[in-house]
Design a protein around this motif. Structure first.
Motif, PDB file in Angstrom:
ATOM      1  N   PHE A  44       0.818  -1.024   0.141  1.00 14.75           N
ATOM      2  CA  PHE A  44       0.017  -0.072   0.060  1.00 14.75           C
ATOM      3  C   PHE A  44       0.945   1.282   0.109  1.00 14.75           C
ATOM      4  O   PHE A  44       1.628   1.402   0.734  1.00 14.75           O
ATOM      5  N   TRP A  45       0.966   2.060  -1.015  1.00 18.20           N
ATOM      6  CA  TRP A  45       1.459   3.236  -1.475  1.00 18.20           C
ATOM      7  C   TRP A  45       0.539   4.443  -1.008  1.00 18.20           C
ATOM      8  O   TRP A  45      -0.077   4.862  -1.881  1.00 18.20           O
ATOM      9  N   PHE A  46       1.069   5.265   0.119  1.00 15.73           N
ATOM     10  CA  PHE A  46       0.517   6.420   0.279  1.00 15.73           C
ATOM     11  C   PHE A  46       1.323   7.673   0.394  1.00 15.73           C
ATOM     12  O   PHE A  46       2.248   7.769   1.290  1.00 15.73           O
ATOM     13  N   GLN A  47       1.309   8.516  -0.640  1.00 16.97           N
ATOM     14  CA  GLN A  47       2.108   9.830  -0.851  1.00 16.97           C
ATOM     15  C   GLN A  47       1.429  10.928  -1.102  1.00 16.97           C
ATOM     16  O   GLN A  47       0.417  10.988  -1.699  1.00 16.97           O
ATOM     17  N   ASP A  48       1.907  12.023  -0.294  1.00 20.51           N
ATOM     18  CA  ASP A  48       1.661  13.425  -0.861  1.00 20.51           C
ATOM     19  C   ASP A  48       0.065  13.666  -1.001  1.00 20.51           C
ATOM     20  O   ASP A  48      -0.667  13.264  -0.171  1.00 20.51           O
ATOM     21  N   ARG A  49      -0.168  14.465  -2.125  1.00 18.31           N
ATOM     22  CA  ARG A  49      -1.394  14.690  -2.245  1.00 18.31           C
ATOM     23  C   ARG A  49      -2.472  13.642  -2.753  1.00 18.31           C
ATOM     24  O   ARG A  49      -1.893  12.900  -3.619  1.00 18.31           O
ATOM     25  N   MET A  50      -3.579  13.576  -2.282  1.00 18.75           N
ATOM     26  CA  MET A  50      -4.566  12.475  -2.926  1.00 18.75           C
ATOM     27  C   MET A  50      -4.902  12.864  -4.138  1.00 18.75           C
ATOM     28  O   MET A  50      -4.899  13.890  -4.698  1.00 18.75           O
ATOM     29  N   GLU A  51      -5.142  11.836  -5.001  1.00 24.43           N
ATOM     30  CA  GLU A  51      -5.364  11.838  -6.365  1.00 24.43           C
ATOM     31  C   GLU A  51      -6.885  12.681  -6.561  1.00 24.43           C
ATOM     32  O   GLU A  51      -7.728  12.309  -5.634  1.00 24.43           O
ATOM     33  N   TRP A  52      -7.061  13.595  -7.594  1.00 26.04           N
ATOM     34  CA  TRP A  52      -8.500  13.922  -7.712  1.00 26.04           C
ATOM     35  C   TRP A  52      -9.009  13.162  -9.116  1.00 26.04           C
ATOM     36  O   TRP A  52      -8.353  13.284 -10.163  1.00 26.04           O
ATOM     37  N   GLY A  53      -9.956  12.253  -8.798  1.00 26.60           N
ATOM     38  CA  GLY A  53     -10.607  11.337  -9.893  1.00 26.60           C
ATOM     39  C   GLY A  53     -10.742   9.925  -9.579  1.00 26.60           C
ATOM     40  O   GLY A  53     -10.269   9.537  -8.346  1.00 26.60           O
ATOM     41  N   PRO A  54     -11.041   9.282 -10.505  1.00 28.02           N
ATOM     42  CA  PRO A  54     -11.249   7.844 -10.018  1.00 28.02           C
ATOM     43  C   PRO A  54     -10.275   6.823 -10.298  1.00 28.02           C
ATOM     44  O   PRO A  54     -10.391   5.591  -9.680  1.00 28.02           O
ATOM     45  N   ARG A  55      -9.309   7.253 -10.621  1.00 28.93           N
ATOM     46  CA  ARG A  55      -7.842   6.190 -10.757  1.00 28.93           C
ATOM     47  C   ARG A  55      -6.931   6.435  -9.715  1.00 28.93           C
ATOM     48  O   ARG A  55      -6.348   7.746  -9.625  1.00 28.93           O
ATOM     49  N   GLY A 159      13.976  -5.730 -15.063  1.00 30.14           N
ATOM     50  CA  GLY A 159      13.937  -5.566 -16.550  1.00 30.14           C
ATOM     51  C   GLY A 159      12.863  -5.038 -17.064  1.00 30.14           C
ATOM     52  O   GLY A 159      12.440  -4.725 -18.491  1.00 30.14           O
ATOM     53  N   VAL A 160      11.799  -4.917 -16.313  1.00 28.56           N
ATOM     54  CA  VAL A 160      10.500  -4.370 -16.689  1.00 28.56           C
ATOM     55  C   VAL A 160       9.926  -3.345 -15.797  1.00 28.56           C
ATOM     56  O   VAL A 160       9.513  -3.334 -14.743  1.00 28.56           O
ATOM     57  N   PRO A 161      10.063  -2.172 -16.476  1.00 25.95           N
ATOM     58  CA  PRO A 161       9.830  -0.963 -15.722  1.00 25.95           C
ATOM     59  C   PRO A 161       7.956  -0.562 -15.473  1.00 25.95           C
ATOM     60  O   PRO A 161       7.503   0.372 -16.067  1.00 25.95           O
ATOM     61  N   VAL A 162       7.448  -1.557 -15.247  1.00 28.05           N
ATOM     62  CA  VAL A 162       5.912  -1.557 -15.095  1.00 28.05           C
ATOM     63  C   VAL A 162       5.612  -2.212 -13.779  1.00 28.05           C
ATOM     64  O   VAL A 162       5.970  -2.921 -13.345  1.00 28.05           O
ATOM     65  N   LEU A 163       4.572  -1.556 -13.116  1.00 27.37           N
ATOM     66  CA  LEU A 163       3.787  -2.013 -11.912  1.00 27.37           C
ATOM     67  C   LEU A 163       2.507  -2.073 -11.954  1.00 27.37           C
ATOM     68  O   LEU A 163       1.719  -1.388 -12.673  1.00 27.37           O
ATOM     69  N   LEU A 164       2.103  -3.076 -11.539  1.00 24.65           N
ATOM     70  CA  LEU A 164       0.543  -3.241 -11.092  1.00 24.65           C
ATOM     71  C   LEU A 164       0.152  -2.116 -10.290  1.00 24.65           C
ATOM     72  O   LEU A 164       0.642  -2.167  -9.316  1.00 24.65           O
ATOM     73  N   ASN A 165      -0.884  -1.176 -10.649  1.00 24.36           N
ATOM     74  CA  ASN A 165      -1.309  -0.360  -9.914  1.00 24.36           C
ATOM     75  C   ASN A 165      -2.771   0.006  -9.707  1.00 24.36           C
ATOM     76  O   ASN A 165      -3.521   0.212 -10.796  1.00 24.36           O
ATOM     77  N   THR A 166      -3.402  -0.346  -8.631  1.00 26.89           N
ATOM     78  CA  THR A 166      -4.931  -0.190  -8.479  1.00 26.89           C
ATOM     79  C   THR A 166      -4.927   0.597  -7.176  1.00 26.89           C
ATOM     80  O   THR A 166      -4.205   0.827  -6.383  1.00 26.89           O
ATOM     81  N   SER A 167      -6.260   0.767  -6.851  1.00 22.65           N
ATOM     82  CA  SER A 167      -6.686   1.724  -6.064  1.00 22.65           C
ATOM     83  C   SER A 167      -6.464   1.073  -4.465  1.00 22.65           C
ATOM     84  O   SER A 167      -6.580  -0.154  -4.335  1.00 22.65           O
ATOM     85  N   PHE A 168      -6.171   2.096  -3.712  1.00 18.57           N
ATOM     86  CA  PHE A 168      -6.012   1.796  -2.195  1.00 18.57           C
ATOM     87  C   PHE A 168      -7.163   2.083  -1.613  1.00 18.57           C
ATOM     88  O   PHE A 168      -7.853   2.960  -0.893  1.00 18.57           O
ATOM     89  N   ASN A 169      -7.891   0.764  -1.613  1.00 19.15           N
ATOM     90  CA  ASN A 169      -9.352   0.675  -0.957  1.00 19.15           C
ATOM     91  C   ASN A 169      -9.903  -0.793  -1.114  1.00 19.15           C
ATOM     92  O   ASN A 169      -9.336  -1.716  -1.664  1.00 19.15           O
ATOM     93  N   VAL A 170     -10.910  -1.105  -0.092  1.00 17.38           N
ATOM     94  CA  VAL A 170     -11.676  -2.543  -0.269  1.00 17.38           C
ATOM     95  C   VAL A 170     -12.865  -2.024  -0.040  1.00 17.38           C
ATOM     96  O   VAL A 170     -13.650  -1.940   1.119  1.00 17.38           O
ATOM     97  N   ALA A 181      -6.045   4.942   5.688  1.00 13.76           N
ATOM     98  CA  ALA A 181      -5.052   4.092   5.139  1.00 13.76           C
ATOM     99  C   ALA A 181      -4.838   3.113   6.141  1.00 13.76           C
ATOM    100  O   ALA A 181      -4.754   1.894   5.508  1.00 13.76           O
ATOM    101  N   ILE A 182      -4.630   3.271   7.401  1.00 14.45           N
ATOM    102  CA  ILE A 182      -4.288   2.496   8.331  1.00 14.45           C
ATOM    103  C   ILE A 182      -5.436   1.464   8.506  1.00 14.45           C
ATOM    104  O   ILE A 182      -5.383   0.066   8.740  1.00 14.45           O
ATOM    105  N   GLN A 183      -6.830   1.715   8.474  1.00  8.06           N
ATOM    106  CA  GLN A 183      -7.831   1.024   8.730  1.00  8.06           C
ATOM    107  C   GLN A 183      -7.922   0.036   7.733  1.00  8.06           C
ATOM    108  O   GLN A 183      -8.246  -1.279   7.812  1.00  8.06           O
ATOM    109  N   CYS A 184      -7.580   0.531   6.530  1.00  5.48           N
ATOM    110  CA  CYS A 184      -7.652  -0.359   5.130  1.00  5.48           C
ATOM    111  C   CYS A 184      -6.576  -1.347   5.398  1.00  5.48           C
ATOM    112  O   CYS A 184      -6.907  -2.693   5.116  1.00  5.48           O
ATOM    113  N   PHE A 185      -5.301  -1.060   5.540  1.00 10.84           N
ATOM    114  CA  PHE A 185      -4.421  -1.985   5.693  1.00 10.84           C
ATOM    115  C   PHE A 185      -4.415  -2.993   6.945  1.00 10.84           C
ATOM    116  O   PHE A 185      -4.164  -4.157   6.453  1.00 10.84           O
TER     117      PHE A 185
END
Length: 208
Positions: A44-55, A159-170, A181-185
């Motif tokens: 779970f990666w929580f940084q700086d300002r929250m995204e504005w939008g659905p992704r 060798g693969v500069p790609v990460l699976l990235n999905t939203s921090f929620n359940v 974030a802590i409650q979800c974790f």
């Protein structure tokens, strides 16, 4: 573009939840998490300002290794508890996107699907949908330096500069605050929680 929270706020929220943390420098954090991701751990990666939008775009994200055939099932079992046919999306270094996806240009907001190149389908099974497409996020050199650095480190290691990235929620809106974030974790089996530069392992585990 959303709200941000201080490190002191994060520390207080962790203390209230009875969790300990380790503070790492940017370089040490990126190295540690790229290693953990490459070893199949969920972050779970929580940084700086929250995204504005659905992704989730690298500030309120669940990250994982897209190379693993079983990663979709693992995430659904440990975190998302959702239908297995629903795909997860990849984040990729902007200048390397065309190596893996049939894309004509940047796609920084994860809004559009592109065909996965035949040569890449075997490399990225966890983010390739059944129809051979992926909804990609390209990450440039300016908009999110820390997330960019993590992608670079993971790419250097695997060798693969790609990460699976999905939203921090359940089964809820994407988390906003450190408390959420802590409650979800704590409700999931995700291996690591990163709040800024604070690294939190699972309580009562080898990671803690």
């Amino acid at each position: 573009w959303g709200p941000a929270f201080s490190e002191d706020h994060c520390r207080h929220a962790l203390a209230e939840a009875g969790l300990s943390s380790q503070r790492l420098t940017d370089a040490a954090l990126i190295k540690r998490m790229s290693d953990e991701l490459a070893n199949g751990r969920l972050v779970f990666w929580f940084q700086d300002r929250m995204e504005w939008g659905p992704r989730a775009l690298g500030n309120r994200s669940l990250l994982a290794d897209p190379r693993r055939e079983d990663m979709r099932e693992l995430i659904n079992a440990k975190v998302k508890f959702r239908e297995p046919f629903r795909p997860f999306a990849p984040a990729v270094l902007e200048e390397r996107a065309a190596d893996y996806f049939e894309t004509a240009g940047p796609s920084p907001f994860m809004q559009f699907t592109h065909r996965v190149r035949p040569s890449a389908k075997g490399l990225l099974p966890a983010v390739t949908h059944v129809d051979g497409t992926a909804r990609i996020q390209t990450v440039d050199r300016r908009s999110n330096p820390k997330f960019r650095a993590l992608l670079e480190a993971f790419g250097n290691k695997t060798g693969v500069p790609v990460l699976l990235n999905t939203s921090f929620n359940v089964q809820e809106p994407i988390v906003c605050t450190p408390e959420e974030a802590i409650q979800c974790f704590l409700r999931t089996q995700v291996d690591w929680l990163v709040l800024g530069n604070l690294l939190v392992g699972r309580p009562n585990s080898r990671n803690a």
